[in-house]
Design an enzyme around this catalytic site. Structure first.
Site, PDB file in Angstrom:
ATOM      1  N   ASP A 134       0.163   5.092   1.038  1.00 57.94           N
ATOM      2  CA  ASP A 134       0.056   6.000   2.189  1.00 57.94           C
ATOM      3  C   ASP A 134      -0.023   5.199   3.486  1.00 57.94           C
ATOM      4  O   ASP A 134      -0.926   4.387   3.676  1.00 57.94           O
ATOM      5  CB  ASP A 134      -1.174   6.900   2.035  1.00 57.94           C
ATOM      6  CG  ASP A 134      -1.098   7.739   0.765  1.00 57.94           C
ATOM      7  OD1 ASP A 134      -0.026   8.283   0.472  1.00 57.94           O
ATOM      8  OD2 ASP A 134      -2.122   7.841   0.062  1.00 57.94           O
ATOM      9  N   TYR A 170      -4.576  12.391   1.736  1.00 58.85           N
ATOM     10  CA  TYR A 170      -4.646  12.835   0.347  1.00 58.85           C
ATOM     11  C   TYR A 170      -3.332  13.459  -0.142  1.00 58.85           C
ATOM     12  O   TYR A 170      -3.322  14.507  -0.791  1.00 58.85           O
ATOM     13  CB  TYR A 170      -5.830  13.786   0.131  1.00 58.85           C
ATOM     14  CG  TYR A 170      -7.124  13.192   0.609  1.00 58.85           C
ATOM     15  CD1 TYR A 170      -7.710  12.127  -0.074  1.00 58.85           C
ATOM     16  CD2 TYR A 170      -7.751  13.659   1.765  1.00 58.85           C
ATOM     17  CE1 TYR A 170      -8.887  11.553   0.365  1.00 58.85           C
ATOM     18  CE2 TYR A 170      -8.934  13.088   2.214  1.00 58.85           C
ATOM     19  CZ  TYR A 170      -9.495  12.044   1.512  1.00 58.85           C
ATOM     20  OH  TYR A 170     -10.656  11.477   1.954  1.00 58.85           O
ATOM     21  N   GLN A 174      -6.902   5.743  -4.114  1.00 53.89           N
ATOM     22  CA  GLN A 174      -6.667   7.180  -4.256  1.00 53.89           C
ATOM     23  C   GLN A 174      -7.992   7.905  -4.486  1.00 53.89           C
ATOM     24  O   GLN A 174      -8.225   8.518  -5.525  1.00 53.89           O
ATOM     25  CB  GLN A 174      -5.679   7.442  -5.407  1.00 53.89           C
ATOM     26  CG  GLN A 174      -4.264   6.982  -5.119  1.00 53.89           C
ATOM     27  CD  GLN A 174      -3.607   7.788  -4.016  1.00 53.89           C
ATOM     28  OE1 GLN A 174      -3.729   9.019  -3.959  1.00 53.89           O
ATOM     29  NE2 GLN A 174      -2.913   7.106  -3.111  1.00 53.89           N
ATOM     30  N   ASP A 207       0.879  -1.158   0.000  1.00 56.44           N
ATOM     31  CA  ASP A 207       0.000   0.000   0.000  1.00 56.44           C
ATOM     32  C   ASP A 207       0.925   1.218   0.000  1.00 56.44           C
ATOM     33  O   ASP A 207       2.096   1.112   0.369  1.00 56.44           O
ATOM     34  CB  ASP A 207      -0.883  -0.030   1.257  1.00 56.44           C
ATOM     35  CG  ASP A 207      -1.786   1.177   1.356  1.00 56.44           C
ATOM     36  OD1 ASP A 207      -2.412   1.550   0.349  1.00 56.44           O
ATOM     37  OD2 ASP A 207      -1.863   1.764   2.452  1.00 56.44           O
TER      38      ASP A 207
END
Length: 185
Positions: A11, A20, A53, A9
């Site tokens: 973030d 974000y 995202q 993954d």
């Protein structure tokens, strides 16, 4: 020939999750990421990124901005002798997105779509592969794709018990994962 892979993954695993993240100046690598990936490569693993995202779907940034950041991130990995074999992303969200991206798709984790795309594209054997994520949705996607080892990293997150139960292993960050899963570590 089938290959083994480490699915990451983004973030919360590769970089600190500041919500974000879409600008180079906001992207902060978590300590030990490059070294951990290099250890996996030394053991014959491909490195593949799979990342939700929804910021794209929500209109916080667009796919072009995501591509600029992704290209920069991959270049940073290459400078540290780590090749990223693919970056798969899902811009959709089932409830909070602009009309173009408003959908319950098969690619948004916990669905396995991104992993299945990578498995097909890179001739990966999921039964020899590893998923490293920071959320229960990462673990569920890996399970649905048949990935053998699911590692949940804390990286500043707090989990509920269900998230931890969905994982095979729990570790503080990606830097500690090779010691847990590699036989020749």
């Amino acid at each position: 020939m089938k290959y083994k892979a480490v699915f990451l993954d983004r973030d919360g695993v590769i970089n600190h999750d500041h919500a974000y993240v879409h600008k180079i100046e906001e992207f902060e690598f978590i300590d030990g990421v490059f070294e951990a990936c290099q250890r996996f490569i030394d053991q014959g693993y491909k490195i593949v990124v799979v990342t939700n995202q929804s910021g794209i779907g929500r209109g916080y940034y667009d796919e072009a901005q995501f591509k600029v950041l992704t290209d920069w991130m991959c270049a940073q990995f290459l400078e540290n002798n780590v090749e990223i074999h693919g970056v798969y992303f899902c811009p959709h969200h089932p409830k909070q997105a602009q009309p173009k991206y408003l959908m319950d798709c098969n690619c948004r984790k916990p669905h396995p779509g991104m992993l299945l795309q990578a498995i097909e594209a890179h001739d990966i054997d999921p039964t020899q592969s590893i998923m490293v994520g920071d959320k229960g949705s990462d673990m569920k996607a890996a399970k649905a794709a048949g990935v053998a080892i699911k590692v949940l990293v804390r990286s500043g997150q707090t989990f509920d018990e269900k998230d931890m139960l969905a994982a095979d292993l729990v570790c503080e960050s990606l830097s500690g994962v090779p010691d847990l899963v590699l036989k020749d570590a």
